[in-house]
Scaffold this active site. Structure first.
Site, PDB file in Angstrom:
ATOM      1  N   GLY A 207       0.818  -1.205   0.000  1.00  9.32           N
ATOM      2  CA  GLY A 207       0.000   0.000   0.000  1.00  9.32           C
ATOM      3  C   GLY A 207       0.848   1.248   0.000  1.00  9.32           C
ATOM      4  N   GLY A 210       1.994   5.736   4.506  1.00 10.85           N
ATOM      5  CA  GLY A 210       1.106   6.393   5.465  1.00 10.85           C
ATOM      6  C   GLY A 210      -0.263   5.779   5.606  1.00 10.85           C
ATOM      7  CB  THR A 214       4.567   0.948  10.440  1.00 15.82           C
ATOM      8  OG1 THR A 214       5.211   1.251   9.208  1.00 15.82           O
ATOM      9  CG2 THR A 214       5.587   0.663  11.499  1.00 15.82           C
ATOM     10  CD  GLU A 432     -10.951   4.836 -12.847  1.00 13.70           C
ATOM     11  OE1 GLU A 432     -11.007   3.616 -13.143  1.00 13.70           O
ATOM     12  OE2 GLU A 432      -9.973   5.551 -13.109  1.00 13.70           O
TER      13      GLU A 432
HETATM   14  P1  ADP Z   1       3.001   3.147   6.657  1.00 11.43           P
HETATM   15  O1  ADP Z   1       3.789   2.153   7.414  1.00 11.43           O
HETATM   16  O2  ADP Z   1       1.896   2.514   5.820  1.00 11.43           O
HETATM   17  O3  ADP Z   1       3.783   4.125   5.849  1.00 11.43           O
HETATM   18  P2  ADP Z   1       2.348   4.085   9.279  1.00 11.43           P
HETATM   19  O4  ADP Z   1       1.790   2.857   9.865  1.00 11.43           O
HETATM   20  O5  ADP Z   1       3.753   4.407   9.609  1.00 11.43           O
HETATM   21  O6  ADP Z   1       2.187   4.060   7.703  1.00 11.43           O
HETATM   22  O7  ADP Z   1       1.401   5.302   9.631  1.00 11.43           O
HETATM   23  C1  ADP Z   1       1.879   6.458  10.251  1.00 11.43           C
HETATM   24  C2  ADP Z   1       0.888   6.983  11.259  1.00 11.43           C
HETATM   25  O8  ADP Z   1      -0.312   7.385  10.621  1.00 11.43           O
HETATM   26  C3  ADP Z   1       0.456   5.947  12.257  1.00 11.43           C
HETATM   27  O9  ADP Z   1       1.328   5.913  13.340  1.00 11.43           O
HETATM   28  C4  ADP Z   1      -0.928   6.429  12.666  1.00 11.43           C
HETATM   29  O10 ADP Z   1      -0.864   7.426  13.622  1.00 11.43           O
HETATM   30  C5  ADP Z   1      -1.439   7.030  11.396  1.00 11.43           C
HETATM   31  N1  ADP Z   1      -2.241   6.072  10.635  1.00 11.43           N
HETATM   32  C6  ADP Z   1      -1.959   5.591   9.402  1.00 11.43           C
HETATM   33  N2  ADP Z   1      -2.894   4.738   8.979  1.00 11.43           N
HETATM   34  C7  ADP Z   1      -3.821   4.654   9.963  1.00 11.43           C
HETATM   35  C8  ADP Z   1      -5.040   3.916  10.109  1.00 11.43           C
HETATM   36  N3  ADP Z   1      -5.477   3.098   9.146  1.00 11.43           N
HETATM   37  N4  ADP Z   1      -5.721   4.076  11.250  1.00 11.43           N
HETATM   38  C9  ADP Z   1      -5.284   4.897  12.208  1.00 11.43           C
HETATM   39  N5  ADP Z   1      -4.148   5.604  12.140  1.00 11.43           N
HETATM   40  C10 ADP Z   1      -3.406   5.507  11.024  1.00 11.43           C
HETATM   41 ZN    ZN Z   2      -8.395   4.827 -17.077  1.00  7.33          ZN
END
Ligand code: ADP
Ligand code: ZN
Length: 618
Positions: A207, A210, A214, A432
């Site tokens: 994905g 953000g 993680t 779409e």
């Molecule tokens: P990725 O690893 O996909 O880049 P992270 O897990 O590091 O994203 O997300 C960073 C922060 O954004 C998390 O610590 C949280 O605070 C917030 N966040 C991201 N996605 C969500 C979600 N689905 N629900 C709640 N908080 C989220």
């Molecule tokens: Zn298209």
């Protein structure tokens, strides 16, 4: 959640610094060694020495390679004076000395010789080590020499206070459902191993940044109550060959000691880039070694009764080496997409729990205004709003603060071109739905599973997900034509509705044209050109999206014919798409309105809607 660094990390760095200090001291000692360990002897010019020899003042000489020491004849009071001079390449010297009756010999080994030579041997490596150390510390914060192979994984150890659970992750329900199973594997592995089932070893979270990959991985660890090792793929790759692979080995060793546990590898693509796709630019043995080590480790564990599950995150799954995705490795893939409207609302609810909200706050309205925001953007938004409220001297966050915060965050995101304005959103929706309507009618194209106008990645503003109903190895001409028409469906919808087109369809056109060209030049599907392959070399990936192979040498006439045929195929498909959409104009409006409302249409509802499409005679 307590974050504990690996203890050896700081210690080794300290040790490295001590080495540096010692080598510096030794260097000083070396420079001053002659003065420290011997009596100071005056140094004189060589010419003076020769003069003194000529004048018969010299008693004895010891000729060394780097210096000549000589003693003058004792003076009246018996005092003996010694001097040093630097030798000049002078073959006549022994003859001269003999002539003048001077006693001469090679120098006896000096008393402090061993120290000097020891220093000579020891210091250069130490200096080298010191510089290396400095360089490493300065560079990317990598670790000291002695721990260079050690993993840099951070271990998050459970503490009840800051435990992340699934309740902290919102808006990614499908991903959560799939990961619940992993929690069970970690909690009660016996349940599965008893009947001979193998616990999966790797789960790939796919994905955009953000979206909470993680966070999900931490939540899995939190729910299962196991330790969580976290490291980023880019941290494995150092400039020193062999470092990455030894880091991998070390990481798995530590993890096994703490099993059951989770290893989380962020940015897997940094090590797992496809070896075939030219992702390896010269001399990337290091990356390859690291990747191989990772594969070896993943194949290796599970044999003994230890549950270590590797969760990895990437936003570029297509660039990963196929070897990583084989059964027994990252064979489970979980999509963690940007949240839709209801998902955004849920995430806003999670994050606004910690802040004081005013009575006028309408989270639903905020969610509506923030299409394309990932979880991290929403978390950031809530925080921005809270900061603004505090700056404005308010007791609680007001809707006004949110509005201002949205503008700020959007301005930041717009630079990355991810946020659509109302007009764009409408165009993307029609586009779409156009794909979906045409796709629904085309022969064996698979079922349209999902239409979304939640921007995905940097390029795609919306997407239509079409899944094949079965594995296909051979595609017929009709099916290829259908695919081309589906690809053109988006642009055709824009034409039908707005009478004009946007730049959004360029990728569709590219793919449609590529397909048509392959039909003509590779699969021999053109009547005019016949069953000839005009493309050179082997297409190693059926309908894969690697670049076109070079064309065989063809006459200008043939080249023109190929172009004509390709154009003919694409134009026919375009006409077909236009016909379908014109015949289903009302349905196009209905579905688009629905899509604009909810941003995503899928499942039963989508099947119902698309079931109403009218076939058109072609
Ligand atoms: P990725 O690893 O996909 O880049 P992270 O897990 O590091 O994203 O997300 C960073 C922060 O954004 C998390 O610590 C949280 O605070 C917030 N966040 C991201 N996605 C969500 C979600 N689905 N629900 C709640 N908080 C989220
Ligand atoms: Zn298209």
């Amino acid at each position: 959640m307590a974050i504990k660094d690996q203890p050896q990390a700081p210690r080794s760095r300290q040790f490295g610094n001590i080495l540096l200090l010692i080598s510096g001291l030794l260097l000083l000692v070396n420079i001053f060694a002659p003065t420290l360990f011997g009596t100071p002897i005056p140094r004189v010019p060589y010419s003076l020495f020769i003069d003194q020899v000529q004048d018969m003042e010299v008693e004895r000489v010891s000729v060394g390679q780097n210096e000549i020491r000589y003693q003058l004849k004792p003076e009246a009071d018996g005092a003996v004076q010694t001097f040093i001079t630097t030798p000049v390449f002078d073959l006549e010297l022994p003859k001269l000395l003999e002539e003048k009756g001077v006693e001469f010999a090679a120098p006896p080994p000096p008393k402090n010789r061993w120290i000097t030579s020891l220093l000579g041997w020891v210091i250069p490596p130490l200096i080298f080590v010191g510089i290396w150390q400095l360089f490493l510390n300065r560079g990317n914060g990598a670790q000291g020499v002695l721990s260079i192979g050690k993993s840099k994984a951070k271990v998050y150890v459970e503490s009840d206070s800051g435990k992340v659970t699934f309740a902290d992750v919102a808006g990614v329900e499908e991903a959560k459902t799939e990961l619940v199973e992993i929690v069970e594997f970690l909690k009660t592995p016996q349940k599965f191993t008893q009947i001979g089932a193998k616990i999966p070893r790797g789960v790939l979270l796919i994905g955009p940044p953000g979206t909470g990959k993680t966070l999900l991985a931490k939540a899995v660890a939190g729910e299962a109550g196991v330790p969580f090792f976290s490291i980023s793929g880019s941290e494995f790759v150092e400039m020193f060959v062999g470092v990455g692979s030894s880091r991998v080995r070390d990481l798995f060793e530590q993890a096994k000691k703490q099993a059951p546990c989770i290893i989380f590898i962020d940015e897997l693509d940094a090590i797992g880039k496809s070896r075939a796709s030219g992702g390896f630019y010269g001399g990337n043995d290091e990356r390859e070694q690291t990747l191989n080590q990772l594969l070896t480790e993943m194949d290796g564990f599970g044999a003994d009764d230890k549950t270590v599950i590797v969760l990895a995150a990437t936003n570029r799954p297509e660039s990963l080496d196929a070897a990583l995705l084989r059964p027994g490795r990252f064979d489970r893939q979980v999509l963690v997409d940007r949240p839709d409207l209801s998902g955004r609302l849920a995430i806003l609810e999670v994050h606004s729990k910690a802040v004081k909200l005013g009575a006028d706050i309408d989270l639903k309205a905020i969610a509506t205004r923030t299409p394309g925001f990932a979880g991290a953007d929403l978390a950031n938004l809530v925080n921005e709003a809270a900061l603004l409220a505090a700056r404005n001297g308010r007791e609680a966050v007001a809707q006004e603060d949110f509005n201002e915060a949205i503008e700020r965050v959007v301005a930041g995101l717009e630079k990355k071109s991810r946020v659509l304005n109302e007009k764009e959103k409408k165009i993307v929706a029609y586009h779409e739905v156009g794909h979906a309507l045409v796709g629904a009618l085309m022969e064996s194209n698979g079922r349209v599973e999902k239409i979304s106008i939640v921007p995905r990645g940097m390029a795609a503003l919306g997407y239509t997900l079409q899944l094949p109903t079965e594995d296909r190895f051979l595609l017929s001409e009709a099916e290829l034509n259908g695919q081309i028409a589906t690809l053109l469906g988006g642009r055709s919808a824009e034409e039908v509705v707005f009478g004009s087109i946007t730049t959004g369809a360029s990728n569709d056109l590219q793919r449609a044209t590529d397909l048509a060209e392959r039909m003509v030049t590779t699969y021999g599907m053109s009547k005019v050109l016949g069953p000839l392959a005009y493309q050179q070399g082997q297409q190693n990936n059926f309908l894969g999206n690697e670049g076109m192979n070079p064309r065989r040498m063809v006459s200008p006439q043939t080249a023109e014919a190929i172009d004509q045929e390709v154009k003919g195929i694409v134009e026919a498909a375009h006409q077909k798409a236009l016909d379908i959409l014109n015949a289903n104009r009302e349905l196009l409006e209905t579905i688009t309105a629905k899509l604009l409302d909810t941003e995503v249409i899928e499942g039963e509802l989508l099947r119902d809607l698309l079931g109403q499409v009218n076939q058109v005679a072609v």
